[in-house]
Write a protein that holds these residues in place. Structure first.
Motif, PDB file in Angstrom:
ATOM      1  N   ILE A  96       0.840  -1.204   0.000  1.00  0.00           N
ATOM      2  CA  ILE A  96       0.000   0.000   0.000  1.00  0.00           C
ATOM      3  C   ILE A  96       0.876   1.255   0.000  1.00  0.00           C
ATOM      4  CG2 ILE A  96      -1.656   1.329   1.359  1.00  0.00           C
ATOM      5  CD1 ILE A  96      -2.824  -1.405   2.256  1.00  0.00           C
ATOM      6  N   ARG A  97       1.945   1.240   0.798  1.00  0.00           N
ATOM      7  CA  ARG A  97       2.855   2.395   0.825  1.00  0.00           C
ATOM      8  C   ARG A  97       3.530   2.596  -0.525  1.00  0.00           C
ATOM      9  NH1 ARG A  97       4.190   0.503   6.111  1.00  0.00           N
ATOM     10  NH2 ARG A  97       6.004  -0.621   5.281  1.00  0.00           N
ATOM     11  N   ALA A  98       3.762   1.508  -1.250  1.00  0.00           N
ATOM     12  CA  ALA A  98       4.444   1.603  -2.540  1.00  0.00           C
ATOM     13  C   ALA A  98       3.509   1.978  -3.686  1.00  0.00           C
ATOM     14  CB  ALA A  98       5.127   0.271  -2.863  1.00  0.00           C
ATOM     15  N   SER A  99       2.212   1.991  -3.431  1.00  0.00           N
ATOM     16  CA  SER A  99       1.250   2.278  -4.499  1.00  0.00           C
ATOM     17  C   SER A  99       1.393   3.714  -4.990  1.00  0.00           C
ATOM     18  CB  SER A  99      -0.174   2.053  -4.001  1.00  0.00           C
ATOM     19  OG  SER A  99      -1.114   2.512  -4.960  1.00  0.00           O
ATOM     20  N   ALA A 100       1.391   3.849  -6.308  1.00  0.00           N
ATOM     21  CA  ALA A 100       1.481   5.184  -6.907  1.00  0.00           C
ATOM     22  C   ALA A 100       0.151   5.561  -7.567  1.00  0.00           C
ATOM     23  CB  ALA A 100       2.613   5.214  -7.932  1.00  0.00           C
ATOM     24  N   PHE A 101      -0.962   5.002  -7.048  1.00  0.00           N
ATOM     25  CA  PHE A 101      -2.265   5.261  -7.672  1.00  0.00           C
ATOM     26  C   PHE A 101      -2.628   6.743  -7.630  1.00  0.00           C
ATOM     27  CE2 PHE A 101      -6.788   6.129  -7.257  1.00  0.00           C
ATOM     28  CZ  PHE A 101      -7.275   5.539  -8.415  1.00  0.00           C
ATOM     29  N   VAL A 102      -3.131   7.239  -8.763  1.00  0.00           N
ATOM     30  CA  VAL A 102      -3.781   8.552  -8.833  1.00  0.00           C
ATOM     31  C   VAL A 102      -5.019   8.372  -9.711  1.00  0.00           C
ATOM     32  CG1 VAL A 102      -1.723   9.981  -8.503  1.00  0.00           C
ATOM     33  CG2 VAL A 102      -2.326   9.215 -10.795  1.00  0.00           C
ATOM     34  N   PRO A 103      -6.069   9.132  -9.452  1.00  0.00           N
ATOM     35  CA  PRO A 103      -7.262   9.013 -10.296  1.00  0.00           C
ATOM     36  C   PRO A 103      -6.903   9.203 -11.767  1.00  0.00           C
ATOM     37  CG  PRO A 103      -7.711  10.370  -8.368  1.00  0.00           C
ATOM     38  CD  PRO A 103      -6.234  10.119  -8.380  1.00  0.00           C
ATOM     39  N   ASN A 104      -7.558   8.416 -12.622  1.00  0.00           N
ATOM     40  CA  ASN A 104      -7.239   8.469 -14.043  1.00  0.00           C
ATOM     41  C   ASN A 104      -8.504   8.290 -14.862  1.00  0.00           C
ATOM     42  OD1 ASN A 104      -7.531   5.423 -14.507  1.00  0.00           O
ATOM     43  ND2 ASN A 104      -5.979   5.487 -12.877  1.00  0.00           N
ATOM     44  N   LYS A 105      -8.350   8.203 -16.186  1.00  0.00           N
ATOM     45  CA  LYS A 105      -9.517   8.161 -17.068  1.00  0.00           C
ATOM     46  C   LYS A 105     -10.328   6.885 -16.905  1.00  0.00           C
ATOM     47  CE  LYS A 105      -6.918   6.371 -21.045  1.00  0.00           C
ATOM     48  NZ  LYS A 105      -6.522   6.601 -22.456  1.00  0.00           N
ATOM     49  N   GLU A 106      -9.722   5.834 -16.303  1.00  0.00           N
ATOM     50  CA  GLU A 106     -10.450   4.584 -16.081  1.00  0.00           C
ATOM     51  C   GLU A 106     -10.965   4.454 -14.646  1.00  0.00           C
ATOM     52  OE1 GLU A 106      -8.410   1.082 -17.302  1.00  0.00           O
ATOM     53  OE2 GLU A 106      -7.972   1.838 -19.315  1.00  0.00           O
ATOM     54  N   ILE A 107     -10.113   4.780 -13.673  1.00  0.00           N
ATOM     55  CA  ILE A 107     -10.467   4.607 -12.265  1.00  0.00           C
ATOM     56  C   ILE A 107     -10.497   5.967 -11.586  1.00  0.00           C
ATOM     57  CG2 ILE A 107      -9.959   3.370 -10.125  1.00  0.00           C
ATOM     58  CD1 ILE A 107     -10.445   1.530 -12.549  1.00  0.00           C
ATOM     59  N   ALA A 108     -11.688   6.375 -11.131  1.00  0.00           N
ATOM     60  CA  ALA A 108     -11.833   7.676 -10.489  1.00  0.00           C
ATOM     61  C   ALA A 108     -11.327   7.661  -9.059  1.00  0.00           C
ATOM     62  CB  ALA A 108     -13.301   8.108 -10.517  1.00  0.00           C
ATOM     63  N   ALA A 109     -11.485   6.505  -8.384  1.00  0.00           N
ATOM     64  CA  ALA A 109     -11.078   6.419  -6.985  1.00  0.00           C
ATOM     65  C   ALA A 109     -11.031   4.965  -6.556  1.00  0.00           C
ATOM     66  CB  ALA A 109     -12.063   7.181  -6.088  1.00  0.00           C
ATOM     67  N   ILE A 110     -10.243   4.693  -5.512  1.00  0.00           N
ATOM     68  CA  ILE A 110     -10.285   3.390  -4.845  1.00  0.00           C
ATOM     69  C   ILE A 110     -10.673   3.651  -3.397  1.00  0.00           C
ATOM     70  CG2 ILE A 110      -8.609   2.347  -6.398  1.00  0.00           C
ATOM     71  CD1 ILE A 110      -6.477   2.686  -4.255  1.00  0.00           C
ATOM     72  N   GLU A 111     -11.383   2.704  -2.796  1.00  0.00           N
ATOM     73  CA  GLU A 111     -11.929   2.955  -1.461  1.00  0.00           C
ATOM     74  C   GLU A 111     -11.902   1.671  -0.630  1.00  0.00           C
ATOM     75  OE1 GLU A 111     -15.967   5.004   0.494  1.00  0.00           O
ATOM     76  OE2 GLU A 111     -15.998   4.243  -1.580  1.00  0.00           O
ATOM     77  N   TRP A 112     -11.432   1.818   0.617  1.00  0.00           N
ATOM     78  CA  TRP A 112     -11.444   0.701   1.561  1.00  0.00           C
ATOM     79  C   TRP A 112     -12.729   0.766   2.379  1.00  0.00           C
ATOM     80  CZ3 TRP A 112      -8.051  -3.139   1.214  1.00  0.00           C
ATOM     81  CH2 TRP A 112      -6.833  -2.898   0.572  1.00  0.00           C
ATOM     82  N   LEU A 113     -13.455  -0.353   2.413  1.00  0.00           N
ATOM     83  CA  LEU A 113     -14.739  -0.390   3.115  1.00  0.00           C
ATOM     84  C   LEU A 113     -14.825  -1.625   4.006  1.00  0.00           C
ATOM     85  CD1 LEU A 113     -17.111   0.386   0.092  1.00  0.00           C
ATOM     86  CD2 LEU A 113     -16.465   1.993   1.917  1.00  0.00           C
ATOM     87  N   SER A 114     -15.673  -1.556   5.011  1.00  0.00           N
ATOM     88  CA  SER A 114     -15.980  -2.759   5.769  1.00  0.00           C
ATOM     89  C   SER A 114     -16.727  -3.715   4.846  1.00  0.00           C
ATOM     90  CB  SER A 114     -16.860  -2.426   6.975  1.00  0.00           C
ATOM     91  OG  SER A 114     -18.158  -2.035   6.525  1.00  0.00           O
TER      92      SER A 114
END
Length: 312
Positions: A96-114
């Protein structure tokens, strides 16, 4: 695989936050929906490889695949059937610390949920079903697992065409291609140790995997065909060590030895033996069976077995 179906793969990505389970969902830009990370198989890819790649591409998180958690099937607007295979996959703190995710044309967001919130938020019933499959495994007391992977060596020069010692038989050109093609899928399961028969055809089969992972190849006569034919194989010793180690491992061996490897895994984990072991050990060349065991209690039995065949 069907020639007309569209194949894809993905995962239920999870982590523990202060001891509580959370799962990852993605918000897709074009569809304005909430779903599980997944994507279509690239040419020449095996499904496990697709799952790990797509999870990384959509979330920025590198994962090792855990147990399979189901297959969803549905019709596309084109009327073709889409078949999606899913695995559980832990997102470690380091990943998770190494992730370089930023919102893009395919994925607007990622979310951790119960899990409860994720079940309510997912846009599609097929995704809900996959998450429910995963949660049933969790309810059974299995969250973290590790794989023992039984691999049959790739295509070798036939015995009748070889005049030297049997253990020196090399791979054919097709076998060399197979060895290269399975390195990625094996790597998808987070392999940390490579154990192989000391026969040339086995050592050469795992060489591309060793190169890709930077792991040393551990050669042993204990699971070789020569030792098996002489009655001096020590499969039980090898399997016992690997179960106790609780680390992802590939065990590369020979067709006649594989049933003993699967049987010893069952014995070492208190699993009832049955015909499923025969199916998992009856492998074509360069095929492999992934045996998933509980990381906290491997003696509680085999959690799942899946078999993969090369496309070469």
């Amino acid at each position: 695989m069907s020639e007309t179906a569209v194949y894809a793969a993905g995962g239920v990505v999870w982590r523990l936050v202060e001891g509580k389970l959370t799962v990852l969902v993605i918000h897709r830009t074009a569809y304005a929906d909430v779903t599980l990370p997944k994507g279509k198989v690239d040419p020449g890819e095996m499904l496990a490889e697709t799952a790990a790649r797509e999870i990384f591409e959509e979330t920025g998180i590198r994962v090792a695949l855990g147990v399979p958690v189901g297959v969803s099937r549905y019709r596309l607007p084109s009327k073709r059937q889409k078949i999606v295979h899913y695995w559980s996959a832990e997102a470690t703190a380091e990943a998770i610390r190494a992730s370089a995710f930023v919102p893009n044309k395919e994925i607007a967001a990622i979310e951790w949920l119960s899990p409860k919130k994720a079940l309510a938020r997912l846009s599609y019933p097929v995704d809900v079903e996959i998450l429910e499959n995963f949660l049933r495994i969790v309810d059974d007391g299995v969250l973290r697992t590790f794989p023992l992977i039984a691999l049959r060596h790739a295509k070798a020069v036939p015995r009748e065409d070889w005049t030297g010692p049997d253990a020196m038989r090399p791979l054919t050109s097709r076998g060399a291609r197979q060895a290269t093609s399975i390195a990625g899928p094996l790597q998808s399961f987070g392999v940390r140790r490579i154990v192989t028969s000391d026969a040339v055809r086995c050592v050469t089969t795992v060489a591309p995997l060793a190169a890709a992972t930077g792991r040393k190849i551990h050669r042993t006569a204990k699971i070789s065909q020569d030792a098996w034919e002489e009655g001096t194989a020590e499969v039980r010793d090898v399997i016992g060590r690997r179960v106790r180690a609780r680390k992802p491992v590939v065990l590369c061996s020979h067709g006649p030895v594989l049933p003993d490897i699967l049987n010893e895994i069952a014995l070492a984990t208190g699993t009832l033996r049955g015909s499923y072991l025969g199916s998992a050990s009856a492998l074509e060349v360069a095929a492999f069976s992934v045996v998933h065991l509980s990381a906290t209690n491997p003696g509680s039995g085999i959690v799942a077995i899946e078999t993969h065949e090369p496309k070469v």
